[in-house]
Every structure is written in C-alpha cells, then in structure tokens.
Design an enzyme around this catalytic site. Structure first.
Site, short mmCIF file in Angstrom:
data_model
loop_
_atom_site.label_atom_id
_atom_site.label_comp_id
_atom_site.label_asym_id
_atom_site.label_seq_id
_atom_site.Cartn_x
_atom_site.Cartn_y
_atom_site.Cartn_z
N SER A 136 0.83 -1.20 0.00
CA SER A 136 0.00 0.00 0.00
C SER A 136 0.87 1.25 0.00
CB SER A 136 -0.91 -0.01 1.24
OG SER A 136 -1.69 1.15 1.32
N SER A 188 -5.58 13.23 -3.32
CA SER A 188 -6.58 14.28 -3.19
C SER A 188 -6.12 15.52 -2.45
CB SER A 188 -7.84 13.74 -2.50
OG SER A 188 -7.54 13.31 -1.18
N HIS A 216 -10.29 10.69 -7.74
CA HIS A 216 -10.12 12.12 -8.05
C HIS A 216 -9.66 12.37 -9.48
CE1 HIS A 216 -10.87 13.65 -3.98
NE2 HIS A 216 -10.37 12.50 -3.60
N THR A 244 -15.40 6.78 -8.15
CA THR A 244 -16.57 7.30 -7.44
C THR A 244 -17.54 7.91 -8.43
OG1 THR A 244 -17.31 8.78 -5.68
CG2 THR A 244 -15.54 9.58 -7.06
N LYS A 247 -17.97 12.65 -7.34
CA LYS A 247 -17.08 13.80 -7.52
C LYS A 247 -17.29 14.38 -8.92
CE LYS A 247 -13.94 12.77 -3.77
NZ LYS A 247 -14.79 11.78 -3.08
N THR A 276 -26.00 -4.38 2.14
CA THR A 276 -26.40 -2.98 2.17
C THR A 276 -27.42 -2.69 1.07
OG1 THR A 276 -25.56 -0.71 2.30
CG2 THR A 276 -24.58 -2.12 0.64
N THR A 362 -6.63 14.47 8.18
CA THR A 362 -6.72 14.40 6.71
C THR A 362 -5.37 14.66 6.08
OG1 THR A 362 -9.01 15.19 6.89
CG2 THR A 362 -7.97 15.28 4.71
#
Length: 405
Positions: A136, A188, A216, A244, A247, A276, A362
């Site tokens: 990662s 981001s 993004h 996503t 955005k 869900t 953040t």
C-alpha cells in the site's frame, strides 16, 4: 465511567488543537453552481464555493437532472432492498455497463459510496486470496487503509509514488505468494499523480495484482473521462480500477471495474456489498447520464483545466503559497491549524467565499491548508475576488507577525 465527561474531554482536545470540524450549512442553488446559500445564525447570504468535489459542475447539468427526474417518475424513490433481494433495478445494470465500458473492462460493480467500494473490495480480495500480502502506498486514502486493515492480511507500506521501494519490498516476498499493490492516481490533498506505468512494471515483474483508485481523476482526465490510466493508455494493465460517482460525475456512489471473474468474486463475498441497500434508481440514472455525457464531451474538461491554470497563475502572481502539482487540486499552504481555520472563517464572513480548512488527520500536522478546487463554472470575476481576498488576508497576517516580532 463518566461517558459524557469522556466525550466532552475528547472534543475539548480538538478545540485546543484548532482542528475541531465545523459543518458549514449550505444550500446549493440549482442551475447556479458554484454559488450557494449559506445559512447561519446571522441570516442567509450567497457565497461562492471554492472547495467542492463536484469538479465539473455536473451536479447541475440538465441531462443529469432530466435522467434523475425520469427515473423517479418510472421507479419511485428507493431501490427497495439489497442487490441480492429485490434491489437490482435495471438502472443499476445500465450503470455498471457504462462503467465497464468507461475503463475498458469486462465488468463493473457499484457500491453505496467510494469509501465502501475501497473498503469492501480491498478487504475482500486481501482476506480471501490465500496468504496475500498487500503493498500500500503510504499516501493512500483512509478507505483503502481501512479495507486493508480489516482484511487482516500482511501489509507492507511503500514510500509514496516510489516504484523502486515497491520493487525492493516485493522482492522480499516468495514468488508464488499472492500479492496486491494498491495505490491512487491523483492524491486528493497534495494533488500529485502516481507513476502508474512504473508501478505496473514492478507489479507485473513480481506477479502482483494492481488496484488503482481513480476517485479524483475519473471524468476529469482521458479522452472519455476514464482517468489518468486512460490518459496514459494504461487501463488494460490494471486489474482493478476503482472510482466514485460523487465527484466529477457529481451524483453518489462508488464502484470497481475489472474482469468478470474478479467482479463476480467481490460481488459474491464482500459483506459491504451483500448486506447494504442498493443505490436509489434515480441516483444510478443520474450517474449513468453524467458518465455518458462526459464520454462524448471534452468541453468541460478543457474549460476545467483552463480555469485551474488561471487560478494557479493568479495565486502565484499574488505571492500566495501553493503546493505545485500537475492536477486540478490547488492546495494553499498555511501550515498552522488555528490560522487555517481563522483564514477560512474570514473568507466566509468578510468575503462570501467558502473554502474548508484541511487539518490533521486528513493531512499531516504542520501541513494544514486550504484545498481550492476550481471548476469550469468559476468566472474571471470569481477568480479575481478569491485572489484579492486571500491577498488581503495574507497582508494582515504579515502585519500581525511583524508586530509580534
């Protein structure tokens, strides 16, 4: 235990550090983006929004709105269940086809948010692949980190955007073991862009799956809005492209794309997908309309890049400190949490400009910033007003510091 005292003490600590987060009560004005109505105890006033992730203003696009209205008229409000139990609406099927086509993949799978798509997909792949080691990037988003952590797979962190460090770490793992490399295209907060081709070279050399977060970048880059991987002609080298719908596509939801088998595997084993409620049909319809439009139209992307360049040039000319990058994200570096919040408050209260302060966690402590995101719909007058306001505030800061010294 005094639970209320514990909660209060923790919140008081955030206040002391200057990083307590305050929600700004905004009402977006249909057809007038980037303007919004700010609701406060002092009343209502119009403000210009400079930190929206509706990067292209597609949340106000007539084709998107029309598609959502039509879907509500046809299907009503909600989906009525999970995808497995009565909640797969035809609009979901159409949206997944659009997404697979966007990235040149066999299949796609939509989730309730971009956060959930990362958490569910990475968590499922890493936990189910036998003996998997996840590599990662140290700059990865919290949703990716959480998905990897929840998998309980072995995790190796490689230096940010550093293929050589990734290669060294992969080289320490036995060749036959399952390996997964997870990284982003556009980061981001700093706005820097990953060396996707070099990371793919390294991953392929070691037999690792690649997982790219294009959250993004989708809609914003590439001939059809497929992201940085499309712009660089590399989408075919990536096993999973995640993105996503909330955005640049300006609606709501997240997704992954990949092979039929991989998407079916995640669909069949990911609890974050199985348990869900699925997206409302109108949301799926609006997202599909936005994607279809941006596949055909490059006008929004061209105007967006021109506006970004103009904002950068104006801020540089005014001496406002920004973090250089090759993307659409313009970080104005303040590097102090209390000052960052004060600048944000002054912009809103005195100048009618809304830019949210970005503080820890953040971004790292000492790198607090105002994250400016120009859109195609910001006018020259809007840009001039923003730069003039920041220049005025920076002069005040300089005078106060000079007086203190």
């Amino acid at each position: 235990m005094d639970y209320e005292a514990f909660f209060g003490s923790a919140i008081a600590g955030l206040h002391r550090e200057g990083r307590y987060r305050v929600f700004t009560d905004l009402e977006r004005q249909a057809g007038r983006f980037p303007y919004a109505t700010h609701h406060s105890p002092g009343g209502e006033r119009e403000v210009t929004v400079w930190c929206s992730n509706d990067y292209l203003g597609m949340g106000q696009h007539p084709e998107v709105l029309r598609a959502m209205h039509e879907a509500i008229e046809r299907c009503g409000a909600g989906a009525g269940g999970t995808r497995n139990i009565s909640g797969t609406n035809h609009y979901h099927v159409l949206l997944e086809r659009e997404l697979a086509d966007l990235h040149g993949k066999e299949a796609a799978l939509i989730f309730s948010s971009g956060y959930v798509s990362n958490w569910a997909a990475l968590g499922t792949l890493a936990s189910k692949l036998p003996g998997c080691v996840v590599f990662s990037d140290e700059g990865n988003h919290a949703s990716m980190i959480e998905g990897i952590r929840s998998s309980r797979a072995e995790r190796q962190i490689f230096r940010h955007n550093d293929p050589e460090d990734l290669n060294r770490k992969l080289g320490l793992i036995e060749p036959g073991r399952a390996k997964l490399v997870a990284f982003e295209s556009v980061y981001s907060m700093d706005g820097d862009i990953a060396p996707i081709d070099e990371i793919c070279d390294v991953a392929e050399a070691h037999g690792a799956l690649t997982y790219l977060d294009e959250v993004h970048a989708v809609g914003l880059y590439g001939a059809r809005g497929g992201g940085i991987s499309e712009r660089m002609g590399l989408a075919h080298r990536l096993d999973v492209i995640e993105g996503t719908l909330g955005k640049a596509f300006a609606v709501h939801g997240g997704y992954i794309t990949g092979s039929d088998q991989l998407c079916d595997f995640v669909r069949s084993f990911a609890s974050g997908f199985i348990f869900t409620t699925s997206l409302p049909p109108a949301v799926a319809a609006g997202a599909a309309a936005s994607i279809r439009h941006l596949k055909e139209s490059s006008l929004e992307r061209a105007r967006h890049q021109e506006r970004v360049a103009r904002v950068r040039q104006a801020l540089d000319a005014a001496g406002i400190p920004t973090l250089a990058n090759q993307s659409h994200i313009v970080p104005v570096m303040v590097c102090d949490p209390v000052l960052c919040k004060a600048i944000s408050d002054t912009l809103l209260d005195e100048f009618g400009i809304y830019v949210q302060p970005i503080n820890y966690p953040t971004v790292p402590r000492g790198t607090e910033r105002l994250r400016i995101t120009p859109s195609p719909l910001h006018s020259n007058a809007d840009i001039d007003h923003l730069v003039e306001a920041l220049s005025t505030i920076w002069r005040r800061i300089g005078l106060r510091r000079a007086a203190a010294e």
